[in-house]
Scaffold this active site. Structure first.
Site, PDB file in Angstrom:
ATOM      1  CD  GLU A   4      40.879  52.983  43.215  1.00  0.00           C
ATOM      2  OE1 GLU A   4      42.053  52.724  42.853  1.00  0.00           O
ATOM      3  OE2 GLU A   4      40.425  52.651  44.324  1.00  0.00           O
ATOM      4  NE  ARG A  28      43.615  50.907  41.411  1.00  0.00           N
ATOM      5  CZ  ARG A  28      43.036  49.724  41.621  1.00  0.00           C
ATOM      6  NH1 ARG A  28      43.281  48.730  40.804  1.00  0.00           N
ATOM      7  NH2 ARG A  28      42.192  49.549  42.622  1.00  0.00           N
ATOM      8  CG  ASP A  76      42.569  55.284  53.473  1.00  0.00           C
ATOM      9  OD1 ASP A  76      42.104  56.183  52.764  1.00  0.00           O
ATOM     10  OD2 ASP A  76      42.493  54.065  53.157  1.00  0.00           O
ATOM     11  CD  GLU A 106      45.927  48.323  52.484  1.00  0.00           C
ATOM     12  OE1 GLU A 106      45.534  48.903  51.446  1.00  0.00           O
ATOM     13  OE2 GLU A 106      45.709  47.099  52.707  1.00  0.00           O
ATOM     14  CB  THR A 141      47.940  56.101  48.282  1.00  0.00           C
ATOM     15  OG1 THR A 141      47.404  55.344  49.366  1.00  0.00           O
ATOM     16  CG2 THR A 141      46.951  56.124  47.122  1.00  0.00           C
TER      17      THR A 141
END
Length: 597
Positions: free
Chosen positions: A154, A158, A291, A424, A510
């Site tokens: 993360e 981010r 994913d 998504e 992502t």
């Protein structure tokens, strides 16, 4: 003989004389601005691709303008309430009007929403909000404020991704400086037995940890496989290979993790030097835990401008294997990816997280062996996810859905019925619109935007809801930072007729933070803004030994590279030119007055 200025300039021409002086000043200032602007772009100058502007009729254009402004107002509502009630905190709790730390970052005030929103604010032209956010970053943000463990995954997508993106868009050095600092504090996470990053890191002690509930040797495939875009890009921009070396080691290990069928397990072993699957709990899916590993293989190939052959050679066979073992067709003819459990049985459910897959197929189609097949799958999978929204009372999709006897999507029971402001499905709409130009995907995105506005908006921000199939569902009281980084950004971009971040020169990480393709004009702009020199083919991949202006010096300290911003012997090349124009302007005005006065 010199004429008396009073006879040369009669009183009635004094106004013209001063207008001439003012005009020369204006021309000089314009020349000065054009030279000093350099590679730094103002917030209101957004790179666009004129070829992307599609021939739409006037009513359709007016509709798109209305819709993009509607989404912009959604962003403003989310931002104003965050700034009012949770400024500096990671996220907002709208119902309680308070800040929220979140489990991925502990309780430290890292301003996660601020960092995650920077490029969205820029792309939407919210200049004042971006200025306030930048001031906070300059004066308050410090990754060392993290007082507990944080997710490496993360923090990378981010924080590091957010800083790299806004630097590429604006050229402001403060953002790349913050990016370097974040990356350096994450480097100790790679000090594991085999080089896979630990799942968690404690910044102040530089110690890595695993999730205790996973076991003593397991890390998620997505966690270790979703670092390449940011770390490789940072090496390219700074000229230092340490970041790229770390993620290349990870990829080397992952190449050995796939099974004989070509499938990659969702869990891999952090102790095994062969990068093999974990000893227990092994499953395969395109949803949670797996994913973005597949996403980053495809996007690493695109980001490299076609030079990262290894990423391409891993990605397409992996997708072939997934199709051969997990791709299913429901009783009504809908395509979906099931999950392969450790028992080798298929679980015929699909996660909201897995609905990014339609967009990934669309993005990857042009370089596949069968583009037509890829595009058809992209459309089919996105349509399935679209129906998961249409089948609910709120018009929003659940966290997890199954297929009923008729073969149509339906929510499960319990927590899987929630909607957490996820992006998504909208992300896939965005990529399908970009690759097909079919207006239906804009229509679907608008339906989603209105459903979010109707069911998730509160007086003090936006929240997720507990049950997508119930009227007046309870809220979860969290305005996720990714709602502003991803969901609203994709919604805004899909309604633009001229694209500020075209896919031939930008690649989204992502978390939807756009990063320039290596060697593209946006990359060259970012390269010059940081290193003070022009990028050329000679630099290649991290081969530049000296970074020019604001040179980065590397020191080894406890095996952790520490980057020091030193005074460069190479002055800013724009400063002498700026001074020349200023002196020239003054001399011109002085000479003019000598001649006419």
């Amino acid at each position: 003989m010199r004429r008396d200025h009073r006879s040369f300039f009669p009183p009635k021409r004094k106004l013209l004389r001063w207008l001439a002086v003012v005009g020369m000043c204006a021309v000089g200032l314009l020349l000065l601005y054009s030279v000093t602007a350099g590679s730094r772009r103002r917030h209101d100058q957004i790179r666009s691709d004129p070829d992307f502007a599609r021939a739409v009729n006037a009513p359709q254009r007016r509709t798109n303008i209305y819709r993009k402004n509607f989404v912009k107002q959604m962003m403003q509502h989310a931002w104003i309430n965050y700034a009012t009630y949770a400024w500096g905190h990671n996220e907002l709790r709208p119902n309680s009007k308070s800040g929220y730390g979140g489990s991925n970052f502990g309780e430290a005030m890292l301003g996660l929403t601020i960092v995650d929103s920077l490029d969205t604010l820029y792309l939407m032209g919210l200049h004042k909000e971006l200025e306030n956010a930048t001031d906070w970053i300059k004066t308050k943000f410090n990754i060392r404020n993290a007082i507990s463990t944080m997710s490496v995954f993360e923090a990378n997508i981010r924080l590091l991704g957010g800083f790299l993106s806004i630097h590429a868009l604006t050229g402001q050095k403060v953002f790349i400086e913050k990016a370097i600092d974040v990356a350096n504090q994450l480097l100790p996470a790679f000090n594991s037995p085999n080089g896979f990053p630990w799942s968690l890191i404690e910044i102040n002690s530089a110690q890595g940890f695993l999730y205790t509930w996973l076991g003593s040797d397991c890390v998620f495939l997505a966690d270790v496989g979703t670092l390449h875009l940011e770390f490789a890009y940072l090496s390219e921009i700074t000229g230092h290979p340490v970041y790229l070396n770390k993620v290349e080691k990870v990829r080397d290990l992952l190449k050995h993790a796939k099974s004989l069928e070509g499938l990659y397990p969702n869990l891999v072993d952090i102790n095994n030097n062969n990068g093999s699957k974990c000893s227990h709990g092994v499953s395969v899916s395109v949803g949670a835990f797996g994913d973005s590993f597949y996403e980053y293989l495809s996007k690493a190939w695109l980001q490299s401008a076609g030079t990262d052959i290894e990423a391409k050679e891993m990605f397409y066979p992996a997708m072939d294997a997934l199709e051969g073992h997990l791709l299913q067709t429901s009783a009504s003819g809908l395509k979906y990816f099931a999950k392969l459990e450790e028992s080798r049985a298929l679980s015929h459910k699909m996660e909201h997280l897995a609905c990014f897959i339609g967009g990934l197929y669309a993005l990857s189609a042009k370089d596949s062996k069968n583009p037509t097949h890829y595009m058809q799958l992209a459309k089919d999978l996105t349509y399935t996810c679209r129906l998961s929204y249409n089948s609910t009372f709120t018009g929003l999709g659940p966290e997890l859905f199954k297929f009923n006897e008729d073969g149509n999507p339906t929510p499960l029971v319990g927590d899987s019925r929630q909607y957490s402001l996820r992006p998504e499905v909208i992300e896939s709409y965005y990529y399908l619109w970009k690759t097909t130009g079919d207006e239906q995907y804009r229509g679907w995105a608008w339906d989603a935007a209105q459903a979010i506005e109707k069911n998730c908006r509160t007086e003090n921000g936006y929240t997720g809801i507990a049950d997508v199939d119930a009227p007046n569902a309870a809220s979860d009281n969290v305005q996720q930072s990714y709602f502003m980084a991803e969901t609203l950004k994709y919604l805004y971009l899909i309604f633009l007729d001229v694209d500020p971040v075209p896919l031939d020169t930008w690649v989204f990480n992502t978390e939807a933070h756009p990063l320039p393709v290596i060697g593209s004009q946006p990359f060259k702009d970012a390269f010059r803004a940081w290193r003070g020199i022009e990028f050329s083919d000679q630099h290649g991949l991290v081969r530049q030994k000296e970074s020019g202006s604001d040179r980065l010096l590397v020191e080894e300290k406890n095996h952790l590279p520490e980057y020091i911003l030193g005074n460069s012997s190479v002055c800013d090349q724009r400063s002498p030119i700026s001074l020349f124009f200023l002196l020239f302007l003054l001399l011109l005005i002085h000479r003019f007055n000598d001649d006419v006065l």
